[in-house]
Each structure stands twice: as C-alpha cells, then as structure tokens.
Motif scaffolding. Structure first.
Motif, PDB file in Angstrom:
ATOM      1  N   ALA A  24      11.898 -27.949 -23.101  1.00 13.58           N
ATOM      2  CA  ALA A  24      11.366 -28.511 -24.355  1.00 13.58           C
ATOM      3  C   ALA A  24      11.778 -27.681 -25.567  1.00 13.58           C
ATOM      4  CB  ALA A  24       9.845 -28.599 -24.269  1.00 13.58           C
ATOM      5  N   GLY A  25      12.142 -26.419 -25.351  1.00 19.41           N
ATOM      6  CA  GLY A  25      12.566 -25.566 -26.457  1.00 19.41           C
ATOM      7  C   GLY A  25      11.505 -24.553 -26.817  1.00 19.41           C
ATOM      8  N   ILE A  26      11.693 -23.318 -26.378  1.00 17.43           N
ATOM      9  CA  ILE A  26      10.664 -22.308 -26.560  1.00 17.43           C
ATOM     10  C   ILE A  26      10.449 -21.969 -28.032  1.00 17.43           C
ATOM     11  CG2 ILE A  26      12.261 -20.355 -26.220  1.00 17.43           C
ATOM     12  CD1 ILE A  26       9.988 -18.988 -24.629  1.00 17.43           C
ATOM     13  N   ASP A  27      11.508 -21.936 -28.833  1.00 13.06           N
ATOM     14  CA  ASP A  27      11.352 -21.639 -30.260  1.00 13.06           C
ATOM     15  C   ASP A  27      10.653 -22.788 -30.991  1.00 13.06           C
ATOM     16  OD1 ASP A  27      12.579 -19.017 -30.547  1.00 13.06           O
ATOM     17  OD2 ASP A  27      14.444 -19.992 -29.976  1.00 13.06           O
ATOM     18  N   ARG A  28      10.971 -24.024 -30.600  1.00 10.20           N
ATOM     19  CA  ARG A  28      10.304 -25.174 -31.234  1.00 10.20           C
ATOM     20  C   ARG A  28       8.819 -25.162 -30.937  1.00 10.20           C
ATOM     21  NH1 ARG A  28       8.473 -30.026 -29.786  1.00 10.20           N
ATOM     22  NH2 ARG A  28       9.302 -29.948 -27.669  1.00 10.20           N
ATOM     23  N   LEU A  29       8.458 -24.875 -29.703  1.00 11.59           N
ATOM     24  CA  LEU A  29       7.044 -24.841 -29.342  1.00 11.59           C
ATOM     25  C   LEU A  29       6.313 -23.698 -30.052  1.00 11.59           C
ATOM     26  CD1 LEU A  29       7.336 -25.643 -25.535  1.00 11.59           C
ATOM     27  CD2 LEU A  29       6.424 -27.127 -27.312  1.00 11.59           C
ATOM     28  N   MET A  30       6.981 -22.582 -30.244  1.00 11.87           N
ATOM     29  CA  MET A  30       6.364 -21.492 -31.004  1.00 11.87           C
ATOM     30  C   MET A  30       6.123 -21.922 -32.456  1.00 11.87           C
ATOM     31  SD  MET A  30       8.266 -17.995 -29.676  1.00 11.87           S
ATOM     32  CE  MET A  30       7.213 -16.951 -30.700  1.00 11.87           C
TER      33      MET A  30
END
Length: 460
Positions: free
Chosen positions: A276-282
C-alpha cells in the motif's frame, strides 16, 4: 469457508513440501488409523512436523518425520527414548503408535497430556513478580531426571509440561541417557545452567535457593554462577542470531527496493502495508514526532494500531556513513528482541525494512505495536504508589545493564511509559550490547547521570 472444513488426505511426501504454512486440517493414513492433523505446533521444513492431532476420536500429539537422513535418525532416537523414559518411571508422554519407516518418513503418535507448558506458566508468574517459585520447581524436577540418568539437552521451558504439582518431560528425542545415578558432574552442571538461563535474570539473582532445590549432588554457588554466565551468553547469541534469518518466529520480507524482517504471524499484514506504500500511510497517519533525523507516526492498518519510525537520510555524507554499520531500524529490531529475552517490556516489534538505492542503504523503517500510557515524567507528577513501583523497575533495569553488559543510551523520563503496571521502554536504536566490563561501567554510569539529571532531580 465452512466452520469445520473436511481434512485433506496427504501423503508424507506431499506434507513435507508444504513448508511452514501447511493447509490444515489434513489427514495422514497410518496403519493404526486415520491421523487428522489439526494445528501445527512446530515445523522444520522438509524434516519434521509436530501437530495437535486426533486419532480414533482421541486427541494426540503427532510427530511426522520426513525422509531426510537426520530425520530418520531423529525418529528412531525419539521412539527409543520414549520407551526408555517409561521404563525408568520418568513422567513423559506415552508412545501410542509408531508407523516405523514408511514411504516418505515415519510417524510417531504420542499421548496428549493435560496441563500447560512451563514457559506460559512462568511468563504469567513473572508478570506478577512470582517467577522464582517456578525456577525452584523445575530445578527440583531436573534433579530428578539426573538421578534417573536423563539429561534433556534441549532444556527450554516449552519442553516441560505442568499439570498441578506434576511435571512432565516432553521432546524425548533430545534426551541423553546414562545409567541411573551416573550422570557426570560436568553434565549436570551444564544442564542446570542451561535451564536457569531460560529464566529472566531477575529471578535467578540468588543461586543459593537453586542449589537447595536441586538437593544431593548440587554444584556450589560459585560453580553455578560461572556456568550460568556462559549458558546465558550461548542462549542470547543464538536467539539474537535468529532475528535476521528465516525461521519459525521470523520471516524475511522483500518488496520492491525494501528488504527486512517481520514476525512470521504478521507477515501477510506487513507485506500488504508495504504494498500500500509505507510513506503514504505515514502521511495519512497521526504524527507523533516530526524530526530531521527520524519521523514517528501512528498508523491504523487492517484493524491494527502500529507505530512507524522512519530514519531519514539528511545528506550525502550521512548516507555514506550509514553504509558501514547496521541501520538504526535493524538495531531497534534486534534490541527489542533483546529486551524480550531478559524480561523487560518494550512495544512489541512488528518488523523493519531498509530501502536500498543503487545498492546503497537509504531510508529505514522500524515498526512496532502502539501502546498507551503516561510517560514516567507524567507519572511522577502525581506522586502515586505506581511511581514507587516504577522506581523499583528502573532499578531492575540498571541491575540488568550492569549484569548483562549493555546500556540504553538515552535514559530520559519520556522514554518510559507506564503500561498496565509495568515500565515500557522506548527508543532502542542507541542501545549497545556485548560491552566489556570497562565499557559497561562507563556507559551505564552515563545512563545513570542522564537519568538523574532528566528525572530524579526534577521530580523528587
């Protein structure tokens, strides 16, 4: 999916290829009936599979040894040892069935004993500051085994079952046999030290009660203290080595340019987060700590509440310096496991990943479960009874650092949370393990100074 899926019928050869996540329930047809494997207990891929099972409507333990040279020897030894233990009157599971060598391996069926494994009981007692009694109980049982001529070489707490006042020995395959009463003193000492190394160090600070619990033939306190130090080193080295390789508890993760490790039960959820995208979720999560060197966010993901700490790259020079040592995320991952091993609380680690760009280490991420509670700084303002207990636990931390030769590196009051009556330690990336005596004295003294300046002098 139905609530009670019908078991698949598998040959041993098919089961051996199922890896660490076999499709259960599954049926293995044996000469003594259909053996329905319900839940995996331990798996060594292509070598051995241990499961809770049902045979003729009775619960049993199934040990399936696959057609591997070492497994053939292990199966034979396990069967022989179970018979020998029964002959010597050692409390252990009864051998219900033995297929003998068949196509694909060998199947042993063991009696399913009631009771709870000692590891679980000890953990519960430790949480209530009552762990020492379990050390005495198991030491007395080990002495009984030694007098019967038995040495359990795989002496972790999960290999002992307790039902009321009765102890049982499980995993007979790792038992060495001597004539009753003839176990050499060196073997007894090493075996006793290996058992004590399974307990948290705070519960074995005093060895005189251990010697008394062992009884006749016990080593001296001085001998045991030296042997215990060596046994702990071996155990901790082995356990920490596993956090960086694929094994029962941990799994390697790879996604695009990210590489790292995760707790195996959380692998699917963790890999979905990376997809899902770790930076997007952060970016979509709750910011807990913005910063130049690191950024900390709380993220809700598939019903779970996690904290992601991203270690940023500040400059080209910073990136270059990162290439010559493990990332701070990898150190936090290792150190979280270290604290678990020695009985200190920290938010349960989920995993970590490192991004590589053109082969160079770049941004790294450490992920743990979110825990909630007041910091020690906030707790101190109330002057509560909890604060007195917290101080005792801080003293325990310093005892462990001095005894086991490590330091925390950033002992400020905000790096402790008070969670369900216990201290929970945060910010593990500065922790150093395996210090010399001189380094321990210097760095722990520095931790004490930081602790006093940041907390005690302000809130006493």
């Amino acid at each position: 999916m139905p609530d009670n899926p019908q078991p698949l019928s598998l040959s041993l050869n098919v089961l051996s290829k199922a890896g660490r996540e076999p499709d259960l329930p599954a049926t293995v047809v044996t000469e003594f009936g259909e053996l329905v494997l319900r839940r995996a207990l331990r798996i060594l891929p292509e070598r051995r599979f241990t499961a809770l099972a049902v045979l003729n409507q009775c619960p049993v333990i199934a040990k399936v040894f696959f057609d591997h040279p070492k497994s053939v020897r292990d199966a034979r030894q396990e069967a022989e040892r179970l018979v020998a233990l029964a002959e010597r009157g050692v409390p252990a599971p009864r051998l219900v069935g033995d297929s003998g060598p068949v196509a694909g391996g060998r199947v042993l069926v063991l009696e399913h004993l009631s009771g709870t494994d000692a590891a679980r009981l000890y953990e519960q007692a430790y949480r209530n500051d009552a762990g020492e009694q379990w050390a005495a109980l198991l030491v007395a049982f080990l002495a009984k085994l030694h007098r019967a001529g038995c040495v359990q070489d795989d002496v972790h707490l999960g290999n002992f079952l307790i039902d009321g006042d009765q102890c049982y020995l499980v995993d007979a395959g790792s038992v060495r046999l001597f004539e009753p009463g003839q176990v050499p003193a060196a073997d007894r000492l090493a075996n006793l030290a290996a058992l004590l190394a399974q307990f948290y160090p705070v519960d074995t600070r005093e060895l005189a009660p251990v010697v008394a619990a062992y009884g006749e033939g016990a080593p001296s306190v001085a001998e045991l203290e030296t042997a215990l130090g060596r046994a702990r080193q071996r155990r901790y080295r082995h356990a920490l080595g596993k956090v960086q390789r694929d094994c029962t508890d941990f799994a390697v993760v790879r996604h695009s340019s990210l590489r790292g490790m995760v707790r195996r039960p959380l692998r699917a959820v963790f890999e979905a987060l990376l997809e899902a995208g770790i930076d997007r979720l952060m970016a979509e999560g709750e910011m807990l700590k913005p910063g130049n060197s690191s950024t900390v966010c709380r993220v809700h993901w598939q019903g779970r509440d996690w904290v992601i700490k991203r270690y940023n790259v500040k400059s080209a020079g910073h990136r270059l310096r990162k290439q010559f040592k493990p990332s701070r995320a990898a150190r936090s991952w290792r150190n979280a496991r270290w604290l678990e091993l020695i009985g200190l609380d920290t938010p349960p680690a989920v995993g970590y990943v490192e991004r590589r760009v053109m082969g160079l280490q770049d941004t790294a991420y450490f992920i743990c479960e979110y825990v909630s509670g007041p910091s020690l700084k906030d707790l101190a303002g109330g002057g509560s009874e909890a604060m007195a207990r917290a101080r005792q636990q801080v003293a325990r931390l310093f005892f462990l650092m001095e005894t086991l030769h490590f330091n925390h590196g950033d002992l400020k009051a905000t790096n402790f949370l008070w969670v369900e009556g216990r201290l929970c330690i945060l910010d593990l990336d500065a922790m150093q393990l395996g210090l010399s005596k001189g380094q321990t004295a210097r760095l722990v003294a520095r931790d004490r100074k930081r602790w006093a300046a940041n907390f005690q002098n302000q809130h006493d």
